[in-house]
Design an enzyme around this catalytic site. Structure first.
Site, PDB file in Angstrom:
ATOM      1  N   GLU A  50     -70.616 -28.280 -16.674  1.00 29.18           N
ATOM      2  CA  GLU A  50     -71.291 -29.557 -16.459  1.00 29.18           C
ATOM      3  C   GLU A  50     -70.381 -30.488 -15.675  1.00 29.18           C
ATOM      4  OE1 GLU A  50     -73.691 -33.226 -18.614  1.00 29.18           O
ATOM      5  OE2 GLU A  50     -72.456 -31.911 -19.872  1.00 29.18           O
ATOM      6  N   GLU A  75     -64.896 -33.983 -15.897  1.00 30.96           N
ATOM      7  CA  GLU A  75     -65.038 -35.454 -15.924  1.00 30.96           C
ATOM      8  C   GLU A  75     -63.716 -36.076 -15.469  1.00 30.96           C
ATOM      9  OE1 GLU A  75     -66.228 -38.616 -15.641  1.00 30.96           O
ATOM     10  OE2 GLU A  75     -67.844 -37.744 -16.846  1.00 30.96           O
ATOM     11  N   ASN A 102     -61.560 -33.942 -10.201  1.00 25.10           N
ATOM     12  CA  ASN A 102     -62.696 -34.123  -9.305  1.00 25.10           C
ATOM     13  C   ASN A 102     -63.503 -32.832  -9.241  1.00 25.10           C
ATOM     14  OD1 ASN A 102     -61.737 -36.717  -8.599  1.00 25.10           O
ATOM     15  ND2 ASN A 102     -60.346 -35.809  -7.094  1.00 25.10           N
ATOM     16  N   ASP A 125     -73.769 -40.535 -10.548  1.00 28.20           N
ATOM     17  CA  ASP A 125     -73.818 -41.907 -10.054  1.00 28.20           C
ATOM     18  C   ASP A 125     -74.749 -41.967  -8.839  1.00 28.20           C
ATOM     19  OD1 ASP A 125     -73.293 -44.458  -8.971  1.00 28.20           O
ATOM     20  OD2 ASP A 125     -71.252 -44.429  -9.743  1.00 28.20           O
ATOM     21  N   LYS A 129     -76.911 -48.681  -3.739  1.00 26.93           N
ATOM     22  CA  LYS A 129     -76.853 -49.580  -2.588  1.00 26.93           C
ATOM     23  C   LYS A 129     -76.738 -48.756  -1.303  1.00 26.93           C
ATOM     24  CE  LYS A 129     -74.797 -53.481  -5.043  1.00 26.93           C
ATOM     25  NZ  LYS A 129     -73.655 -54.432  -5.149  1.00 26.93           N
ATOM     26  N   ASP A 161     -82.577 -40.356 -12.647  1.00 33.35           N
ATOM     27  CA  ASP A 161     -83.650 -41.333 -12.856  1.00 33.35           C
ATOM     28  C   ASP A 161     -83.858 -42.191 -11.611  1.00 33.35           C
ATOM     29  OD1 ASP A 161     -81.138 -42.475 -13.194  1.00 33.35           O
ATOM     30  OD2 ASP A 161     -81.872 -44.062 -14.498  1.00 33.35           O
TER      31      ASP A 161
END
Length: 220
Positions: A50, A75, A102, A125, A129, A161
């Site tokens: 994951e 992570e 990373n 993420d 923008k 989402d």
């Protein structure tokens, strides 16, 4: 980190955290770094990775349900990794390891080619923008790296989402010859191995629909 997280990092890290040879950055992976999953987990079993595991809710839950699989959480935030170790320790999870690094470098350098049975990218993420969208994880270069990391027949599962990011993910993976769709229609069915996390609940409260995708590396 909280006191409990600091304690988990110091006391549980030796059991759960993979040591990583670094390049220049603190979360980098040296180009000559490589692990042997059979040595790390002490057996040969399907490996599920994951990316962006956050606080580890999804991967700890899955590792408990699938003891015949090995799991790796990737992570960069220590607090999330510490929380993951705490929950894994409380649940007696033995088939989970964590790496502070990373994600693309883990896939490219640390893991052998074709080592992964399933690769999960849940709620990355969105960099919503417009001037930041180039920072998104799922880009053509990532697709090539993921295709190399997955074994033939392996599956890449994604969820977000943010509709615009979901469309970008689908466009990127549809265009990559390493993958074929593993779903019918516009979107994949919700992956039943994915528990609802804080990110998903936050998106739902904001009125955003959750979209899943699943792509398979052809066996041939």
């Amino acid at each position: 980190m909280s006191e409990a997280q600091e304690r988990a990092w110091n006391e549980l890290g030796e059991r759960y955290l993979l040591p990583v040879p670094r390049d220049a950055a603190a979360t980098s992976v040296a180009r000559d770094a490589r692990i042997d999953p059979a040595v790390v987990w002490g057996r040969r079993a399907p490996l599920i990775v994951e990316i962006g595991s956050g606080q580890g809710h999804a991967i700890v839950h899955a590792a408990g349900l699938r003891p015949d699989h090995d799991f790796l959480a990737v992570e960069v935030f220590r607090a999330g990794l510490a929380r993951t170790m705490l929950d894994a320790d409380r649940a007696g999870i033995a088939n989970l390891r964590l790496v502070e690094a990373n994600a693309p470098e883990v896939l490219e350098h640390l893991l052998p080619a074709a080592a992964i049975a399933e690769l999960w990218v849940f709620f990355p993420d969105p960099w919503h923008k417009k001037r930041h969208t180039k920072r998104r994880l799922v880009q053509p270069e990532f697709a090539r790296t993921a295709g190399r990391a997955l074994r033939p027949g392996g599956v890449l599962r994604l969820a977000t989402d943010w509709e615009e990011y979901a469309v970008q993910m689908r466009d990127v993976l549809d265009a990559d010859a390493s993958f074929v769709r593993d779903f019918d229609g516009e979107w994949a069915e919700r992956f039943d191995g994915r528990v609802q996390t804080a990110f998903e609940r936050k998106g739902a409260r904001a009125g955003r629909s959750i979209r899943d995708l699943a792509y398979r590396r052809p066996a041939g």
